[in-house]
Design an enzyme around this catalytic site. Structure first.
Site, short mmCIF file in Angstrom:
data_model
loop_
_atom_site.label_atom_id
_atom_site.label_comp_id
_atom_site.label_asym_id
_atom_site.label_seq_id
_atom_site.Cartn_x
_atom_site.Cartn_y
_atom_site.Cartn_z
N LYS A 40 0.83 -1.22 0.00
CA LYS A 40 0.00 0.00 0.00
C LYS A 40 0.86 1.26 0.00
O LYS A 40 0.42 2.31 -0.47
CB LYS A 40 -0.90 0.03 1.23
CG LYS A 40 -1.68 -1.22 1.48
CD LYS A 40 -2.80 -1.38 0.51
CE LYS A 40 -3.56 -2.66 0.79
NZ LYS A 40 -4.79 -2.78 0.07
C1 LIG Z 1 -0.87 -7.80 2.32
C2 LIG Z 1 -2.01 -7.71 1.36
N1 LIG Z 1 -2.05 -8.55 0.32
C3 LIG Z 1 -3.06 -8.50 -0.58
C4 LIG Z 1 -4.11 -7.61 -0.44
C5 LIG Z 1 -5.18 -7.58 -1.47
O1 LIG Z 1 -5.02 -6.49 -2.36
P1 LIG Z 1 -6.24 -5.90 -3.14
O2 LIG Z 1 -7.24 -5.47 -2.12
O3 LIG Z 1 -5.72 -4.77 -3.93
O4 LIG Z 1 -6.78 -7.00 -3.98
C6 LIG Z 1 -4.11 -6.72 0.64
C7 LIG Z 1 -5.18 -5.72 0.85
O5 LIG Z 1 -5.56 -4.98 0.05
C8 LIG Z 1 -3.03 -6.75 1.54
O6 LIG Z 1 -2.95 -5.87 2.54
N1 LIG Z 2 -6.65 -5.27 2.17
C1 LIG Z 2 -6.91 -3.89 2.32
C2 LIG Z 2 -8.36 -3.58 2.22
C3 LIG Z 2 -8.59 -2.22 1.65
O1 LIG Z 2 -8.16 -2.24 0.34
P1 LIG Z 2 -7.91 -0.99 -0.58
O2 LIG Z 2 -6.79 -1.41 -1.44
O3 LIG Z 2 -9.18 -0.76 -1.30
O4 LIG Z 2 -7.54 0.20 0.26
C4 LIG Z 2 -6.27 -3.40 3.61
O5 LIG Z 2 -5.28 -3.98 4.00
O6 LIG Z 2 -6.73 -2.49 4.23
#
Ligand SMILES: Cc1ncc(COP(=O)(O)O)c(C=O)c1O
Ligand SMILES: N[C@@H](CCOP(=O)(O)O)C(=O)O
Length: 465
Positions: A112
């Site tokens: 993120k």
């Molecule tokens: C460590 C981790 N892996 C994978 C994901 C999944 O990613 P996305 O929500 O973009 O599919 C998340 C949360 O978003 C996460 O925090």
């Molecule tokens: N897995 C995410 C959930 C929120 O996802 P986002 O990519 O839409 O912000 C988290 O770790 O918070």
């Protein structure tokens, strides 16, 4: 560049307005009106660029000239100077033709950071130019919250409110949200699961009176700039493995479908991506949808990969928009079905278009444990549980000819209990995060109640009128 809503009933916006808007006013998600294109020779010319230079090259077309180029370049360089690896997102080989793209070298040890560090700077810049303030809300299953608090904490044009599911995030994740000393940061433990938190965020955006009163903005991947920034590492990793002269596949641990949608966007822009593989944990709604054509929610299970414990996968809406030939009416019909009955069925031709690009697979908690153990035994490499889910699913889609890149979305130290139980090794936090587990926590606990949460935000947001 202009941005249109997947539901077709919100104003068309330029880049800066789309970034500040978060969710579109019709409840849809903004997408670029058309995908910027890079030819094979333009992609070839990107080889060898440092990550910030690559980001500038790949992302500039999305800005539509709204942010002066020298300013954008400065913001990009500042964003990636917060990473603790020279390559920003390095690629590591763990098995024959299989690579982990390490996305966890930023300040909060999860992918993120890659988008959030840039988004915070972009928002700050736009707000400062306009002399405005914004109230930011975000829902998190653990990682988005910490990354957002790190990136926005202490910025004087925004107040940030992060909603996390009470008792359902790892201790490290919780402390990354609750130990900030910045006065513009508010961490809220919501009595519910991640989908409840995300539902609150969307309901706040759809309450137009509240939205306008507090100048609401969002930092979840409903915000286009989040997806946009994540496109870059598909380019960086594919270039290292021979693109554009060689196709590459990606397996992505998936929850809200933002990260993998960024891969789809990269492909639309000309990157030769062979397959995009969706990896889920036991919360396998996306794997079931690809196999049956029916998107049907059921209860959320708590797993060792809590950030993927999601049923309502926001960015799947962006894919439905694409698969339906950008038909907003179809998207509205699907989303109404989801709201009313928790399910919808994808038309056969649209499903075929999705299957032409994506595969999907599920890794159970047991699979995740055995994959962490086996990978550590075979290559001395410690996976976090989210990345492990993807490594497990990727193995079923391996090819002798096309390299497979697995997105390594978090550092194992964020999930020490699961990693130690699987491998026998306790993954220590990096020294620079040493004080995290003893710092004083500060957060409020609230029920999953829109009125109560809106009142809480209104009383504290400086932008509230
Ligand atoms: C460590 C981790 N892996 C994978 C994901 C999944 O990613 P996305 O929500 O973009 O599919 C998340 C949360 O978003 C996460 O925090
Ligand atoms: N897995 C995410 C959930 C929120 O996802 P986002 O990519 O839409 O912000 C988290 O770790 O918070």
């Amino acid at each position: 560049m202009q941005y249109v809503s997947t539901r077709g009933e919100a104003p068309v916006l330029g880049f800066s307005d789309a970034v500040l808007a978060g969710l579109a006013r019709d409840g849809g998600l903004y997408v670029p009106r058309e995908w910027p294109q890079f030819s094979a020779s333009e992609i070839r010319a990107m080889r060898g660029l440092a990550y910030p230079d690559l980001a500038i090259r790949v992302l500039s077309p999305f800005l539509g000239g709204e942010i002066a180029q020298p300013v954008f370049e400065r913001l990009v360089r500042q964003a990636y100077s917060t990473f603790r690896h020279d390559a920003v997102c390095p690629l590591v080989q763990t098995a024959k033709n299989t690579f982990i793209l390490e996305l966890f070298h930023g300040p909060t040890l999860a992918f993120k950071d890659v988008a959030m560090q840039l988004l915070a700077r972009l928002m700050d810049h736009v707000l400062a130019e306009r002399g405005q303030h914004a109230t930011i809300v975000g829902a998190t299953s653990g990682d988005t919250g910490g990354a957002a608090i790190d990136a926005f904490g202490g910025r004087n044009r925004t107040d940030i409110f992060i909603f996390f599911p009470h008792g359902k995030v790892s201790p490290v994740q919780q402390r990354q949200m609750t130990t900030s000393r910045a006065t513009n940061v508010h961490a809220l433990a919501i009595e519910g699961n991640f989908d409840d938190c995300q539902g609150l965020v969307k309901d706040m955006f759809n309450d137009h009176g509240f939205r306008d009163r507090v100048s609401l903005s969002g930092v979840n991947s409903i915000n286009w700039a989040r997806i946009m920034a994540q496109i870059v590492y598909y380019f960086s990793s594919a270039l290292s493995l021979g693109a554009p002269d060689r196709p590459i596949s990606f397996t992505v641990p998936t929850g809200n479908f933002g990260d993998i949608f960024a891969g789809y966007a990269a492909k639309k822009m000309g990157l030769p991506i062979e397959r995009l593989v969706i990896a889920t944990n036991d919360n396998d709604i996306l794997a079931r949808t690809l196999s049956t054509g029916e998107y049907r929610t059921k209860g959320v299970f708590a797993t060792t990969s809590p950030s993927m414990d999601i049923q309502v996968s926001s960015n799947f809406e962006r894919l439905l928009f694409e698969a339906s030939g950008r038909n907003a009416e179809t998207v509205r019909r699907y989303m109404n079905g989801l709201k009313q009955s928790g399910a919808f069925t994808i038309e056969a031709d649209e499903l075929a278009r999705i299957r032409a690009e994506f595969d999907a697979g599920r890794a159970t908690v047991g699979n995740v444990t055995s994959t962490i153990r086996a990978t550590f035994e075979a290559s001395n490499y410690l996976l976090d549980p989210h990345t492990a889910a993807a490594v497990r699913v990727a193995a079923a889609h391996a090819s002798d000819t096309v390299p497979m890149v697995v997105l390594g979305t978090a550092h194992p130290a964020k999930f020490p209990a699961a990693v130690e139980a699987a491998s026998g090794v306790f993954p220590a936090l990096p020294a620079w995060l040493g004080g995290l587990m003893t710092a004083e926590e500060k957060y409020s606990v609230l029920p999953s109640d829109l009125k109560m949460v809106e009142d809480y935000v209104s009383r504290r947001a400086r932008a509230a009128r």
